[in-house]
Scaffold this motif. Structure first.
Motif, PDB file in Angstrom:
ATOM      1  N   GLU A  22      37.716  35.554  38.994  1.00 35.17           N
ATOM      2  CA  GLU A  22      37.404  36.720  39.618  1.00 35.17           C
ATOM      3  C   GLU A  22      38.409  37.781  39.334  1.00 35.17           C
ATOM      4  OE1 GLU A  22      36.640  36.109  43.663  1.00 35.17           O
ATOM      5  OE2 GLU A  22      34.644  35.172  43.432  1.00 35.17           O
ATOM      6  N   TYR A  23      39.772  37.476  39.511  1.00 28.53           N
ATOM      7  CA  TYR A  23      40.878  38.172  39.147  1.00 28.53           C
ATOM      8  C   TYR A  23      41.639  37.726  38.021  1.00 28.53           C
ATOM      9  CZ  TYR A  23      39.386  39.747  44.058  1.00 28.53           C
ATOM     10  OH  TYR A  23      38.946  40.275  44.906  1.00 28.53           O
ATOM     11  N   ILE A  26      32.341  43.350  44.797  1.00 22.90           N
ATOM     12  CA  ILE A  26      33.563  44.381  44.125  1.00 22.90           C
ATOM     13  C   ILE A  26      34.770  43.521  44.203  1.00 22.90           C
ATOM     14  CG2 ILE A  26      34.764  46.439  44.732  1.00 22.90           C
ATOM     15  CD1 ILE A  26      32.212  47.612  46.067  1.00 22.90           C
ATOM     16  N   LEU A  27      35.456  43.409  43.026  1.00 18.90           N
ATOM     17  CA  LEU A  27      36.766  42.787  42.937  1.00 18.90           C
ATOM     18  C   LEU A  27      37.773  43.804  42.609  1.00 18.90           C
ATOM     19  CD1 LEU A  27      35.185  39.975  40.577  1.00 18.90           C
ATOM     20  CD2 LEU A  27      35.654  39.797  43.264  1.00 18.90           C
ATOM     21  N   ASP A  28      38.555  43.979  43.765  1.00 24.34           N
ATOM     22  CA  ASP A  28      39.610  45.203  43.602  1.00 24.34           C
ATOM     23  C   ASP A  28      40.844  44.413  43.037  1.00 24.34           C
ATOM     24  OD1 ASP A  28      41.204  47.084  43.751  1.00 24.34           O
ATOM     25  OD2 ASP A  28      41.048  47.525  45.950  1.00 24.34           O
ATOM     26  N   THR A  32      43.720  33.708  49.926  1.00 26.54           N
ATOM     27  CA  THR A  32      44.915  33.073  50.302  1.00 26.54           C
ATOM     28  C   THR A  32      45.754  32.472  49.093  1.00 26.54           C
ATOM     29  OG1 THR A  32      44.077  32.803  52.640  1.00 26.54           O
ATOM     30  CG2 THR A  32      45.835  31.360  51.887  1.00 26.54           C
ATOM     31  N   LEU A  33      44.816  31.684  48.415  1.00 32.69           N
ATOM     32  CA  LEU A  33      45.317  30.855  47.099  1.00 32.69           C
ATOM     33  C   LEU A  33      45.919  31.844  46.294  1.00 32.69           C
ATOM     34  CD1 LEU A  33      42.752  27.977  46.497  1.00 32.69           C
ATOM     35  CD2 LEU A  33      44.964  28.047  47.766  1.00 32.69           C
ATOM     36  N   TYR A  34      45.255  33.057  45.830  1.00 29.44           N
ATOM     37  CA  TYR A  34      45.936  33.899  44.828  1.00 29.44           C
ATOM     38  C   TYR A  34      47.324  34.690  45.573  1.00 29.44           C
ATOM     39  CZ  TYR A  34      42.123  34.426  41.530  1.00 29.44           C
ATOM     40  OH  TYR A  34      41.071  34.054  40.824  1.00 29.44           O
ATOM     41  N   SER A  35      47.378  34.693  46.831  1.00 29.56           N
ATOM     42  CA  SER A  35      48.384  35.221  47.393  1.00 29.56           C
ATOM     43  C   SER A  35      49.708  34.373  47.271  1.00 29.56           C
ATOM     44  CB  SER A  35      48.303  35.602  49.102  1.00 29.56           C
ATOM     45  OG  SER A  35      47.342  36.662  49.012  1.00 29.56           O
ATOM     46  N   CYS A  36      49.300  32.883  47.477  1.00 29.73           N
ATOM     47  CA  CYS A  36      50.267  31.818  47.257  1.00 29.73           C
ATOM     48  C   CYS A  36      50.895  32.021  45.969  1.00 29.73           C
ATOM     49  CB  CYS A  36      49.642  30.532  47.522  1.00 29.73           C
ATOM     50  SG  CYS A  36      49.105  30.343  49.009  1.00 29.73           S
ATOM     51  N   LEU A  37      49.948  32.185  44.988  1.00 29.65           N
ATOM     52  CA  LEU A  37      50.332  31.875  43.532  1.00 29.65           C
ATOM     53  C   LEU A  37      51.199  33.407  43.046  1.00 29.65           C
ATOM     54  CD1 LEU A  37      47.160  31.068  41.540  1.00 29.65           C
ATOM     55  CD2 LEU A  37      49.132  29.682  42.377  1.00 29.65           C
ATOM     56  N   HIS A  38      50.753  34.395  43.729  1.00 25.63           N
ATOM     57  CA  HIS A  38      51.892  35.568  43.731  1.00 25.63           C
ATOM     58  C   HIS A  38      53.156  35.513  44.410  1.00 25.63           C
ATOM     59  CE1 HIS A  38      52.332  39.886  43.291  1.00 25.63           C
ATOM     60  NE2 HIS A  38      52.875  40.160  44.417  1.00 25.63           N
ATOM     61  N   ASP A  63      36.451  45.643  39.079  1.00 26.13           N
ATOM     62  CA  ASP A  63      35.490  44.609  38.578  1.00 26.13           C
ATOM     63  C   ASP A  63      34.288  44.428  39.342  1.00 26.13           C
ATOM     64  OD1 ASP A  63      36.627  44.360  35.918  1.00 26.13           O
ATOM     65  OD2 ASP A  63      37.813  42.630  36.579  1.00 26.13           O
ATOM     66  N   LEU A  64      33.108  44.464  38.720  1.00 27.29           N
ATOM     67  CA  LEU A  64      31.965  43.884  39.765  1.00 27.29           C
ATOM     68  C   LEU A  64      31.102  42.878  39.017  1.00 27.29           C
ATOM     69  CD1 LEU A  64      30.273  47.662  39.895  1.00 27.29           C
ATOM     70  CD2 LEU A  64      31.636  46.558  41.659  1.00 27.29           C
ATOM     71  N   ARG A  65      31.139  41.907  39.948  1.00 25.68           N
ATOM     72  CA  ARG A  65      30.509  40.409  39.662  1.00 25.68           C
ATOM     73  C   ARG A  65      29.081  40.670  40.321  1.00 25.68           C
ATOM     74  NH1 ARG A  65      32.720  35.397  42.316  1.00 25.68           N
ATOM     75  NH2 ARG A  65      31.029  35.747  43.668  1.00 25.68           N
ATOM     76  N   VAL A  66      28.153  40.584  39.169  1.00 30.03           N
ATOM     77  CA  VAL A  66      26.719  40.898  39.451  1.00 30.03           C
ATOM     78  C   VAL A  66      25.942  39.857  39.382  1.00 30.03           C
ATOM     79  CG1 VAL A  66      24.787  42.589  38.800  1.00 30.03           C
ATOM     80  CG2 VAL A  66      27.129  43.215  38.177  1.00 30.03           C
ATOM     81  N   SER A  67      24.771  39.582  40.447  1.00 27.17           N
ATOM     82  CA  SER A  67      23.942  38.701  40.487  1.00 27.17           C
ATOM     83  C   SER A  67      22.590  39.132  40.611  1.00 27.17           C
ATOM     84  CB  SER A  67      24.393  37.541  41.665  1.00 27.17           C
ATOM     85  OG  SER A  67      23.370  36.824  41.721  1.00 27.17           O
ATOM     86  N   CYS A  68      21.892  38.603  39.899  1.00 32.77           N
ATOM     87  CA  CYS A  68      20.223  39.212  39.888  1.00 32.77           C
ATOM     88  C   CYS A  68      19.395  37.981  40.362  1.00 32.77           C
ATOM     89  CB  CYS A  68      19.952  39.584  38.377  1.00 32.77           C
ATOM     90  SG  CYS A  68      18.237  40.294  38.337  1.00 32.77           S
TER      91      CYS A  68
END
Length: 577
Positions: free
Chosen positions: A365-366, A295-297, A342-348, A277-282
């Protein structure tokens, strides 16, 4: 002249002639304007508007006259709900059109640019009905879109037979293949889609976290952020700037006719066999619109705690903390310090079938499997606080809040932790003990902070030494002094540094990991918090308990050969050791 620019120039010239026919301009006045506009390298219509020779309403009238269409004033019209429901919100926003009414099987629709045949054909095909076009100013259409659609998604039912057409027209999914072009194709004849895809593919191949397309006065700069450091690469020609920006805005569902206000969007892209996913800001700037793509891998989320940078003792301590049944864990640090990862890794780590986990994020984001994620939306009033109140009725075991920003969010989070929930969140503070001061400053009672907080953790990101070109390194005298390294410490350790190779683009570093400051709240610390002591006193108590500062954790990783003294000094500047 580029074909797109030539088309715009020809359209402007014809529109200017219509203004003369309507009596808005004199022929000699237009001739002078054309000369001056050409010398200034701007369109003649823009030049006339800037010099107040014509008004925007004159341009709207000329556009309508050019195609024999009727001009409508949306500000004085009341559009019924059944008309608005004809066109879904995302379609109206994408094509910048407003439905007016439906009669005799025809739909009346207002558009700002009646020469935009692609939009007109696409919308006619999408709606499957004959359209009568009216012309309104861009400003009026934008106002009407906000008035009738707002930020909320209207519940319009789209016929099943149009679903594939919508997906095709919105172009959210783009397949990017492995292009081996050496850059020679960056000219006006190269297909625009190929060029944009190449920019995204190169960024992904180089492990960039962000793509920055920046309009400068004489060039269109392209930079990638790799391992936290901005790296300039070969940039596209300046003349392609409008086309590239327009392409990215279309892909990310932004309004291509809006150039005055910031916009946000998303692109879902497949690079080879990998979905990202790409989060785009203009953002409008002096020399055009600046585009930044994050870039959200999704695969980057599957990090275990060791990959985050924890050494064994800290990892065991941290695993124990995130396995507690209740309380609050706060991760602090500046923007870009890896708090969300870090928080996402904790949840995982704690995500199991017997636990219900809900997150409240802005933005999401993910997407995490098995976890309920809520997207905050201020435009419809779904704030962090409102979302938190609602999810507490969903009986979760674990709650993650993207960021504690105000007293309302903090109070609900703390009450949730005191009623048997484990709460993860982030704060923007420089070190771990300062998180206590921050919570009290925004209005949380000290006794609530003391009773709910289980752990405060500050973190920073440092670059990891490239494994393929790492070699022993003797720190310089200034580095020894800054990190308080002694010859005795170096006798049992071997600091390393990368000399640079193809694997790391000759930087000597590949990837990043965290350095941490973990403050576990014990009974004595709770007493100090309750007494509302200064953060310096709390920090001294934490040090007595054995808390390592960010710099001390960085020193351990320097001695372990994982990162360089230079990186630790840069990331922990001003850290009181």
């Amino acid at each position: 002249m580029h074909r797109a620019e030539k088309f715009v120039a020809e359209k402007d010239d014809y529109l200017a002639d219509v203004l003369v026919d309507l009596g808005v301009l004199q022929a000699d006045q237009l001739a002078r304007a054309r000369e001056e506009a050409s010398a200034s390298n701007v369109g003649v219509i823009d030049f006339l508007l800037a010099n107040q020779a014509i008004r925007q309403s004159d341009v709207t009238q000329a556009k309508a006259a050019q195609f024999g269409a009727e001009v409508v004033n949306l500000n004085t019209m009341v559009i019924p709900d059944d008309a608005i429901s004809i066109i879904p919100r995302h379609v109206a926003k994408k094509y910048h059109v407003v439905p007016l009414f439906k009669a005799d099987g025809k739909i009346a629709v207002a558009i700002a640019d009646p020469s935009d045949l692609n939009t007109m054909d696409s919308l006619g095909h999408l709606l499957g009905s004959e359209i009568e076009w009216r012309v309104a100013s861009e400003t009026d259409i934008e106002t009407a879109l906000n008035k009738y659609y707002g930020g909320a998604e209207k519940k319009a039912v789209v016929d099943e037979r149009f679903k594939d057409v919508i997906e095709e027209l919105t172009q959210d999914n783009v397949q990017i293949s492995d292009v081996t072009d050496d850059g020679a194709g960056l000219d006006a004849d190269a297909p625009l889609i190929r060029l944009v895809n190449q920019i995204i593919f190169d960024a992904f191949k180089m492990r960039a976290s962000d793509i920055h397309l920046e309009p400068l006065q004489k060039r269109f700069r392209l930079r990638y952020r790799i391992d936290g450091v901005m790296t300039e690469v070969k940039s596209p020609p300046k003349r392609l700037q409008p086309s590239i920006i327009a392409r990215l805005k279309i892909q990310s569902a932004m309004s291509i006719s809006e150039h005055r206000i910031p916009q946000d969007g998303r692109i879902q892209t497949k690079v080879g066999n990998k979905l990202i996913d790409l989060r785009v800001s203009c953002l409008p700037t002096n020399h055009g619109e600046s585009i930044v793509m994050r870039i959200l891998d999704k695969e980057g989320l599957k990090l275990g705690l060791p990959e985050l940078g924890f050494l064994q003792d800290d990892q065991q301590l941290f695993e124990k903390i995130i396995s507690l049944p209740d309380g609050i864990l706060l991760v602090t640090g500046p923007t870009g310090s890896g708090k969300t990862t870090t928080l996402y890794s904790c949840l995982h780590f704690i995500n199991r079938p017997d636990r219900k986990i809900i997150t409240v994020e802005d933005p999401v984001e993910y997407v995490l499997a098995g976890i309920n994620q809520v997207q905050v939306s201020d435009t419809v009033g779904l704030t962090f606080a409102m979302a938190l109140r609602a999810i507490l009725r969903q009986a979760p075991n674990v709650i993650m809040i993207g960021e504690i920003r105000d007293i309302e969010t903090a109070s609900i989070a703390i009450n949730a932790s005191l009623t048997g929930h484990l709460v993860f969140s982030t704060l923007h503070t420089n070190d771990a003990p300062s998180a206590v001061t921050r919570l009290i400053d925004i209005g949380v009672k000290p006794f609530l902070v003391a009773s709910s907080t289980r752990c405060l953790m500050a973190q920073r990101l440092v670059r990891k030494i490239c494994k393929k070109c790492a070699e022993p390194y003797q720190p310089t005298e200034p580095e020894m002094r800054a990190l308080q390294l002694t010859p005795d410490m170096l006798k049992t350790a071997t600091p390393m540094k990368g000399r640079g190779c193809a694997n790391c683009n000759n930087t000597g570093n590949r990837g990043r990991f965290g350095i941490f400051e973990i403050f576990v709240i014990d009974d004595e610390a709770r007493k100090l918090i309750y007494e509302k002591v200064a953060s310096s006193v709390l920090r001294a108590r934490a040090r007595e308990m054995g808390m390592r500062t960010l710099r001390e954790d960085g020193i351990r990783k320097v001695l372990a050969g994982l990162t360089t003294p230079e990186e630790v000094i840069r990331a922990t500047v001003g850290d009181d050791t």
